[in-house]
Design a protein around this motif. Structure first.
Motif, PDB file in Angstrom:
ATOM      1  N   ASP A  23      76.246  17.831  83.570  1.00  0.00           N
ATOM      2  CA  ASP A  23      76.286  16.719  82.615  1.00  0.00           C
ATOM      3  C   ASP A  23      77.224  17.021  81.449  1.00  0.00           C
ATOM      4  O   ASP A  23      78.023  16.165  81.041  1.00  0.00           O
ATOM      5  CB  ASP A  23      74.874  16.434  82.071  1.00  0.00           C
ATOM      6  CG  ASP A  23      73.964  15.828  83.124  1.00  0.00           C
ATOM      7  OD1 ASP A  23      74.494  15.347  84.151  1.00  0.00           O
ATOM      8  OD2 ASP A  23      72.731  15.840  82.917  1.00  0.00           O
ATOM      9  N   VAL A  24      77.154  18.213  80.911  1.00  0.00           N
ATOM     10  CA  VAL A  24      78.028  18.595  79.800  1.00  0.00           C
ATOM     11  C   VAL A  24      79.483  18.595  80.246  1.00  0.00           C
ATOM     12  O   VAL A  24      80.374  18.103  79.540  1.00  0.00           O
ATOM     13  CB  VAL A  24      77.607  19.971  79.235  1.00  0.00           C
ATOM     14  CG1 VAL A  24      78.654  20.510  78.260  1.00  0.00           C
ATOM     15  CG2 VAL A  24      76.258  19.866  78.557  1.00  0.00           C
ATOM     16  N   MET A  25      79.767  19.125  81.422  1.00  0.00           N
ATOM     17  CA  MET A  25      81.146  19.166  81.917  1.00  0.00           C
ATOM     18  C   MET A  25      81.706  17.762  82.142  1.00  0.00           C
ATOM     19  O   MET A  25      82.877  17.503  81.848  1.00  0.00           O
ATOM     20  CB  MET A  25      81.224  19.992  83.208  1.00  0.00           C
ATOM     21  CG  MET A  25      80.886  21.459  83.019  1.00  0.00           C
ATOM     22  SD  MET A  25      81.911  22.253  81.774  1.00  0.00           S
ATOM     23  CE  MET A  25      83.450  22.297  82.628  1.00  0.00           C
ATOM     24  N   LEU A  26      80.900  16.855  82.654  1.00  0.00           N
ATOM     25  CA  LEU A  26      81.367  15.481  82.865  1.00  0.00           C
ATOM     26  C   LEU A  26      81.646  14.784  81.531  1.00  0.00           C
ATOM     27  O   LEU A  26      82.625  14.039  81.407  1.00  0.00           O
ATOM     28  CB  LEU A  26      80.343  14.699  83.683  1.00  0.00           C
ATOM     29  CG  LEU A  26      80.263  15.073  85.169  1.00  0.00           C
ATOM     30  CD1 LEU A  26      79.135  14.324  85.857  1.00  0.00           C
ATOM     31  CD2 LEU A  26      81.590  14.798  85.855  1.00  0.00           C
ATOM     32  N   VAL A  27      80.811  15.018  80.552  1.00  0.00           N
ATOM     33  CA  VAL A  27      81.043  14.429  79.230  1.00  0.00           C
ATOM     34  C   VAL A  27      82.338  14.977  78.629  1.00  0.00           C
ATOM     35  O   VAL A  27      83.161  14.229  78.083  1.00  0.00           O
ATOM     36  CB  VAL A  27      79.837  14.678  78.305  1.00  0.00           C
ATOM     37  CG1 VAL A  27      80.163  14.323  76.866  1.00  0.00           C
ATOM     38  CG2 VAL A  27      78.636  13.877  78.784  1.00  0.00           C
ATOM     39  N   LEU A  28      82.564  16.283  78.733  1.00  0.00           N
ATOM     40  CA  LEU A  28      83.804  16.862  78.221  1.00  0.00           C
ATOM     41  C   LEU A  28      85.019  16.321  78.970  1.00  0.00           C
ATOM     42  O   LEU A  28      86.061  16.042  78.359  1.00  0.00           O
ATOM     43  CB  LEU A  28      83.753  18.389  78.324  1.00  0.00           C
ATOM     44  CG  LEU A  28      82.835  19.097  77.335  1.00  0.00           C
ATOM     45  CD1 LEU A  28      82.777  20.584  77.641  1.00  0.00           C
ATOM     46  CD2 LEU A  28      83.309  18.862  75.916  1.00  0.00           C
ATOM     47  N   LEU A  29      84.902  16.158  80.265  1.00  0.00           N
ATOM     48  CA  LEU A  29      86.001  15.604  81.055  1.00  0.00           C
ATOM     49  C   LEU A  29      86.341  14.197  80.598  1.00  0.00           C
ATOM     50  O   LEU A  29      87.514  13.847  80.425  1.00  0.00           O
ATOM     51  CB  LEU A  29      85.633  15.617  82.540  1.00  0.00           C
ATOM     52  CG  LEU A  29      86.670  15.030  83.490  1.00  0.00           C
ATOM     53  CD1 LEU A  29      87.920  15.901  83.493  1.00  0.00           C
ATOM     54  CD2 LEU A  29      86.092  14.895  84.880  1.00  0.00           C
TER      55      LEU A  29
END
Length: 140
Positions: A23-29
């Motif tokens: 979830d954090v990686m998708l938000v950063l992306l």
């Protein structure tokens, strides 16, 4: 991290819950995808346009001028020593003879010469309006 034991009393099993990490990686992306286009700035470049007519043949260029800077900082204009404070005037006179058909200035600098002298020579050439400047490299 969750630890669980099997129903048969076997070895403990360690599983990492990767859902928050994804979830954090998708938000950063998504943040990077949204902000990346705003960080680029267009640069206007005037590219040469295709012409059907070739440019007119110019007059044969004059012979190049040899400028040599030796180890001690003495400047030689066509193999004659020239004081550094008179060099810009000599360059200006050369340009004024024919501003559209200038000779090429070939600069040969000794490896042990000070950079300050070369910087002054280049500044004088720019201020005099010399357009064709090249550096001579000795083949070793």
């Amino acid at each position: 991290m969750a630890f669980s034991t099997g129903s048969g009393g076997g070895a403990p099993m360690a599983d990492i819950n990767v859902t928050p990490l994804v979830d954090v990686m998708l938000v950063l992306l998504i943040i990077f995808m949204v902000t990346a286009p705003t960080l680029s700035y267009p640069i206007d470049i005037n590219l040469p346009q295709r012409t059907l007519n070739p440019p007119p043949q110019t007059v044969e260029p004059p012979p190049p001028i040899s400028l040599r800077i030796d180890q001690s900082g003495v400047v030689y204009w066509d193999n004659s020593p020239t004081p550094l404070n008179q060099l810009q005037q000599v360059m200006r006179q050369t340009v004024e003879r024919d501003p559209t058909n200038q000779p090429r200035l070939e600069i040969d600098v000794n490896d042990d010469a000070q950079y300050e002298t070369l910087a002054k020579v280049l500044a004088y050439a720019k201020n005099a309006g010399m357009d064709k400047i090249g550096f001579v490299q000795d083949a070793e």
